[in-house]
Design a protein around this motif. Structure first.
Motif, PDB file in Angstrom:
ATOM      1  N   PHE A  86       0.834  -1.206   0.000  1.00 58.14           N
ATOM      2  CA  PHE A  86       0.000   0.000   0.000  1.00 58.14           C
ATOM      3  C   PHE A  86       0.864   1.250   0.000  1.00 58.14           C
ATOM      4  CE2 PHE A  86      -2.101   3.496   2.180  1.00 58.14           C
ATOM      5  CZ  PHE A  86      -3.283   3.593   1.458  1.00 58.14           C
ATOM      6  N   GLY A  87       1.887   1.294   0.861  1.00 58.52           N
ATOM      7  CA  GLY A  87       2.726   2.476   0.966  1.00 58.52           C
ATOM      8  C   GLY A  87       4.177   2.127   1.232  1.00 58.52           C
ATOM      9  N   LEU A  88       5.071   2.995   0.801  1.00 55.65           N
ATOM     10  CA  LEU A  88       6.502   2.855   1.041  1.00 55.65           C
ATOM     11  C   LEU A  88       7.050   4.197   1.520  1.00 55.65           C
ATOM     12  CD1 LEU A  88       7.708   0.990  -2.207  1.00 55.65           C
ATOM     13  CD2 LEU A  88       7.382  -0.032   0.069  1.00 55.65           C
ATOM     14  N   SER A  89       8.094   4.125   2.342  1.00 55.34           N
ATOM     15  CA  SER A  89       8.794   5.357   2.702  1.00 55.34           C
ATOM     16  C   SER A  89      10.291   5.130   2.684  1.00 55.34           C
ATOM     17  CB  SER A  89       8.367   5.862   4.085  1.00 55.34           C
ATOM     18  OG  SER A  89       9.138   5.251   5.121  1.00 55.34           O
ATOM     19  N   ALA A  90      11.015   6.212   2.449  1.00 51.99           N
ATOM     20  CA  ALA A  90      12.477   6.202   2.505  1.00 51.99           C
ATOM     21  C   ALA A  90      12.925   7.562   3.004  1.00 51.99           C
ATOM     22  CB  ALA A  90      13.073   5.912   1.132  1.00 51.99           C
ATOM     23  N   HIS A  91      14.170   7.635   3.419  1.00 56.99           N
ATOM     24  CA  HIS A  91      14.702   8.933   3.855  1.00 56.99           C
ATOM     25  C   HIS A  91      15.254   9.720   2.676  1.00 56.99           C
ATOM     26  CE1 HIS A  91      16.408  12.063   6.248  1.00 56.99           C
ATOM     27  NE2 HIS A  91      17.639  11.787   5.848  1.00 56.99           N
ATOM     28  N   SER A  92      16.232   9.147   1.951  1.00 56.69           N
ATOM     29  CA  SER A  92      16.841   9.925   0.873  1.00 56.69           C
ATOM     30  C   SER A  92      17.252   9.089  -0.344  1.00 56.69           C
ATOM     31  CB  SER A  92      18.079  10.673   1.398  1.00 56.69           C
ATOM     32  OG  SER A  92      19.040   9.759   1.899  1.00 56.69           O
ATOM     33  N   ARG A  93      17.190   7.771  -0.261  1.00 55.01           N
ATOM     34  CA  ARG A  93      17.664   6.923  -1.362  1.00 55.01           C
ATOM     35  C   ARG A  93      16.577   6.802  -2.432  1.00 55.01           C
ATOM     36  NH1 ARG A  93      20.213   1.476   0.742  1.00 55.01           N
ATOM     37  NH2 ARG A  93      20.771   1.393  -1.466  1.00 55.01           N
ATOM     38  N   HIS A 150      -4.006   0.176  13.326  1.00 57.36           N
ATOM     39  CA  HIS A 150      -3.246  -0.798  12.542  1.00 57.36           C
ATOM     40  C   HIS A 150      -2.419  -1.700  13.446  1.00 57.36           C
ATOM     41  CE1 HIS A 150      -4.375   1.208   8.917  1.00 57.36           C
ATOM     42  NE2 HIS A 150      -3.665   2.292   9.143  1.00 57.36           N
ATOM     43  N   ASP A 151      -2.374  -2.993  13.120  1.00 60.12           N
ATOM     44  CA  ASP A 151      -1.362  -3.854  13.714  1.00 60.12           C
ATOM     45  C   ASP A 151       0.009  -3.360  13.253  1.00 60.12           C
ATOM     46  OD1 ASP A 151      -3.234  -5.441  14.952  1.00 60.12           O
ATOM     47  OD2 ASP A 151      -3.246  -6.981  13.402  1.00 60.12           O
ATOM     48  N   LEU A 152       0.983  -3.399  14.179  1.00 55.16           N
ATOM     49  CA  LEU A 152       2.303  -2.833  13.895  1.00 55.16           C
ATOM     50  C   LEU A 152       3.360  -3.915  13.995  1.00 55.16           C
ATOM     51  CD1 LEU A 152       4.086  -0.295  13.403  1.00 55.16           C
ATOM     52  CD2 LEU A 152       4.234  -0.076  15.901  1.00 55.16           C
ATOM     53  N   ALA A 153       4.031  -4.202  12.888  1.00 59.22           N
ATOM     54  CA  ALA A 153       5.218  -5.052  12.883  1.00 59.22           C
ATOM     55  C   ALA A 153       6.406  -4.133  13.122  1.00 59.22           C
ATOM     56  CB  ALA A 153       5.351  -5.789  11.554  1.00 59.22           C
ATOM     57  N   LEU A 154       7.085  -4.331  14.250  1.00 62.71           N
ATOM     58  CA  LEU A 154       8.041  -3.327  14.714  1.00 62.71           C
ATOM     59  C   LEU A 154       9.472  -3.809  14.580  1.00 62.71           C
ATOM     60  CD1 LEU A 154       8.209  -0.512  15.997  1.00 62.71           C
ATOM     61  CD2 LEU A 154       8.205  -1.625  18.240  1.00 62.71           C
ATOM     62  N   ALA A 155      10.200  -3.163  13.654  1.00 60.66           N
ATOM     63  CA  ALA A 155      11.643  -3.352  13.549  1.00 60.66           C
ATOM     64  C   ALA A 155      12.388  -2.131  14.051  1.00 60.66           C
ATOM     65  CB  ALA A 155      12.044  -3.643  12.100  1.00 60.66           C
ATOM     66  N   ASN A 156      11.665  -1.069  14.364  1.00 59.31           N
ATOM     67  CA  ASN A 156      12.251   0.166  14.891  1.00 59.31           C
ATOM     68  C   ASN A 156      12.278   0.082  16.414  1.00 59.31           C
ATOM     69  OD1 ASN A 156      11.172   3.178  15.978  1.00 59.31           O
ATOM     70  ND2 ASN A 156      12.996   3.207  14.693  1.00 59.31           N
ATOM     71  N   LYS A 157      13.373  -0.483  16.948  1.00 60.33           N
ATOM     72  CA  LYS A 157      13.436  -0.727  18.391  1.00 60.33           C
ATOM     73  C   LYS A 157      13.385   0.563  19.197  1.00 60.33           C
ATOM     74  CE  LYS A 157      17.203  -3.135  18.433  1.00 60.33           C
ATOM     75  NZ  LYS A 157      17.389  -3.312  16.979  1.00 60.33           N
ATOM     76  N   GLU A 158      13.792   1.682  18.575  1.00 65.14           N
ATOM     77  CA  GLU A 158      13.810   2.947  19.301  1.00 65.14           C
ATOM     78  C   GLU A 158      12.412   3.408  19.701  1.00 65.14           C
ATOM     79  OE1 GLU A 158      17.546   2.563  16.931  1.00 65.14           O
ATOM     80  OE2 GLU A 158      15.401   2.369  16.463  1.00 65.14           O
ATOM     81  N   SER A 159      11.362   2.923  19.020  1.00 66.51           N
ATOM     82  CA  SER A 159      10.006   3.279  19.423  1.00 66.51           C
ATOM     83  C   SER A 159       9.739   2.865  20.860  1.00 66.51           C
ATOM     84  CB  SER A 159       8.988   2.616  18.491  1.00 66.51           C
ATOM     85  OG  SER A 159       9.016   3.194  17.205  1.00 66.51           O
ATOM     86  N   VAL A 177      15.065   3.776  10.891  1.00 62.52           N
ATOM     87  CA  VAL A 177      16.175   3.735  11.840  1.00 62.52           C
ATOM     88  C   VAL A 177      16.076   4.905  12.802  1.00 62.52           C
ATOM     89  CG1 VAL A 177      18.684   3.837  12.100  1.00 62.52           C
ATOM     90  CG2 VAL A 177      17.679   2.533  10.218  1.00 62.52           C
ATOM     91  N   GLY A 178      16.185   4.627  14.106  1.00 62.91           N
ATOM     92  CA  GLY A 178      16.310   5.686  15.100  1.00 62.91           C
ATOM     93  C   GLY A 178      14.989   6.207  15.625  1.00 62.91           C
ATOM     94  N   ILE A 179      15.092   7.249  16.455  1.00 60.98           N
ATOM     95  CA  ILE A 179      13.924   7.846  17.095  1.00 60.98           C
ATOM     96  C   ILE A 179      12.959   8.439  16.080  1.00 60.98           C
ATOM     97  CG2 ILE A 179      14.924  10.141  17.414  1.00 60.98           C
ATOM     98  CD1 ILE A 179      13.591  10.234  20.170  1.00 60.98           C
ATOM     99  N   ALA A 180      13.402   8.635  14.856  1.00 65.58           N
ATOM    100  CA  ALA A 180      12.515   9.131  13.799  1.00 65.58           C
ATOM    101  C   ALA A 180      11.325   8.211  13.583  1.00 65.58           C
ATOM    102  CB  ALA A 180      13.296   9.282  12.490  1.00 65.58           C
ATOM    103  N   GLY A 181      11.427   6.951  14.014  1.00 62.18           N
ATOM    104  CA  GLY A 181      10.322   6.020  13.827  1.00 62.18           C
ATOM    105  C   GLY A 181       9.242   6.078  14.886  1.00 62.18           C
ATOM    106  N   LEU A 182       9.479   6.770  16.000  1.00 68.60           N
ATOM    107  CA  LEU A 182       8.529   6.757  17.110  1.00 68.60           C
ATOM    108  C   LEU A 182       7.187   7.360  16.731  1.00 68.60           C
ATOM    109  CD1 LEU A 182       7.653   6.396  20.051  1.00 68.60           C
ATOM    110  CD2 LEU A 182       8.882   8.515  20.604  1.00 68.60           C
ATOM    111  N   GLY A 183       7.188   8.537  16.132  1.00 71.68           N
ATOM    112  CA  GLY A 183       5.933   9.188  15.772  1.00 71.68           C
ATOM    113  C   GLY A 183       5.106   8.348  14.814  1.00 71.68           C
ATOM    114  N   ALA A 184       5.770   7.688  13.876  1.00 72.75           N
ATOM    115  CA  ALA A 184       5.063   6.839  12.915  1.00 72.75           C
ATOM    116  C   ALA A 184       4.473   5.617  13.598  1.00 72.75           C
ATOM    117  CB  ALA A 184       6.016   6.425  11.796  1.00 72.75           C
TER     118      ALA A 184
END
Length: 383
Positions: free
Chosen positions: A30-37, A117-126, A101-108
């Motif tokens: 449904f959706g994808l996100s990236a930082h800069s690549r 939504h069910d959340l599959a979490l690979a962003n441990k910083e959340s 990667v990082g605290i940037a994932g917490l808000g999401a």
């Protein structure tokens, strides 16, 4: 109907392996996100045809907008941190997989949970930075939090029986020991980023590979396990398992132990998070017991690897202590990768920020971000 997945952080190591699993399962994106690549993201768009994409770096978002201009069926393009939260909250997917990667994932993470939504979490910083915010949101909205880290997935898999979960008394959280296992401080003093990026077993991104070398990754995972499984930190033991075959284990009230084993391939825990409560087909090589001659165990040396000691102090202090440790580590790792500080400076700075304040008490999301900024500033003021 095939499951629909929103994948946050699609161009990183976990993200690209997640797309392997999504393709193998016949799921829709449904959706994808990236930082800069944006070069890789554009190829992913062409392959998986998402309805919405987000690029958090504003300059990169402009480049992707130009590349997509005039294309038939181009996805909606969001940008920035707010765009990432919007994407995580959108109706459409069955599961949101957060591998930012990082605290940037917490808000999401919070946006996905609060949208049901069910959340599959690979962003441990959340969980490290906002553990009580995330777990309270999960309970309030009745969604499932599905761990993707190999260690937490292993524990989760061992606890699928409700009776087992009630009898849990101890978690055995395994660590590879990283590239510097067995070394002392004198041997670590001159280690370079090239040395630290040579992980013996796993192919991961630069930041998490450095965290593995410092044992910060294991400290963060200990904190994460406290929130995921409800045990106090003293009931979570770090066990070095050099071959990365036993991904973690659990001990029950009768002192029996159940472990999850497999080859070191992240596609296994990624797939389990996406197919749960079912299991998918093979996405990684079979574990060959005929060739598996040795499994070794050791203890983690937190006297040398001070990041692990700092994380234990942080979770014991509670409140924003883990957030401060994480922020200091993110900044210190960035400086190390830029050749501005030495390897041992990472642990020194992380421990110093945790020792600098009490951090206890309740907090809200604004407090988390303020603490993160404070920790990063502390690092620069103590170089």
């Amino acid at each position: 109907m095939p499951k629909k997945i929103t994948l946050l952080g699609s161009t990183g190591s976990i993200g690209t392996q997640s797309l392997d699993v999504i393709r193998a399962q016949g799921y829709e994106v449904f959706g994808l996100s990236a930082h800069s690549r944006t070069d890789l993201l554009l190829r992913q768009i062409e392959t998986f045809h998402p309805k919405v994409v987000c690029v958090t770096d504003l300059d990169a978002a402009g480049r992707l907008e130009g590349a997509l201009a005039g294309r038939a069926g181009a996805p909606v393009l969001l940008h920035g941190a707010e765009g990432l939260r919007q994407l995580a909250a959108m109706d459409g997917p069955d599961v949101v997989l957060n591998s930012v990667v990082g605290i940037a994932g917490l808000g999401a993470s919070l946006a996905a949970i609060e949208s049901g939504h069910d959340l599959a979490l690979a962003n441990k910083e959340s969980l490290v930075t906002g553990g009580h915010l995330v777990t309270q949101a999960v309970a309030r909205h009745g969604v499932k939090l599905l761990p993707v880290d190999s260690e937490h997935s292993a524990i989760f898999q061992c606890l699928q029986d409700a009776h087992s979960a009630r009898s849990l008394t101890k978690i055995l959280l395994t660590a590879s020991g990283g590239p510097f296992f067995g070394m002392k401080a004198d041997q670590l003093r001159g280690k370079t980023k090239e040395d630290a990026l040579r992980h013996p077993n796993w192919n991961m991104g630069a930041k998490i590979t450095i965290d593995s070398a410092t044992l910060m990754n294991k400290g963060l995972e200990l904190i994460e396990a406290v929130w995921l499984f409800g045990l106090p930190p003293e009931k979570i033991q770090i066990v070095v398992q050099r071959q990365s075959i036993i991904h973690s284990a659990v001990q029950f009230s009768d002192n029996s132990v159940i472990a999850q084993l497999g080859v070191p391939d992240m596609r296994i825990p990624i797939q389990y998070a996406l197919t749960w409560p079912e299991r998918g087909g093979p996405v990684a090589p079979e574990l060959d017991f005929a060739a598996l001659k040795v499994l070794t165990f050791d203890v983690a040396d937190e006297e040398t690897f001070r990041c692990l000691a700092a994380c234990k102090k942080a979770i014991a202090k509670g409140g924003l202590g883990p957030c401060a440790a994480n922020g200091a580590n993110e900044e210190a790792v960035k400086l190390f990768l830029e050749d501005k500080i030495g390897f041992l400076d990472i642990g020194r700075l992380v421990e110093a920020v945790v020792d600098s304040d009490a951090f206890g008490g309740s907090y809200d999301l604004a407090d988390v971000y303020q603490c993160d900024r404070m920790a990063r500033a502390f690092v620069h003021s103590h170089l």
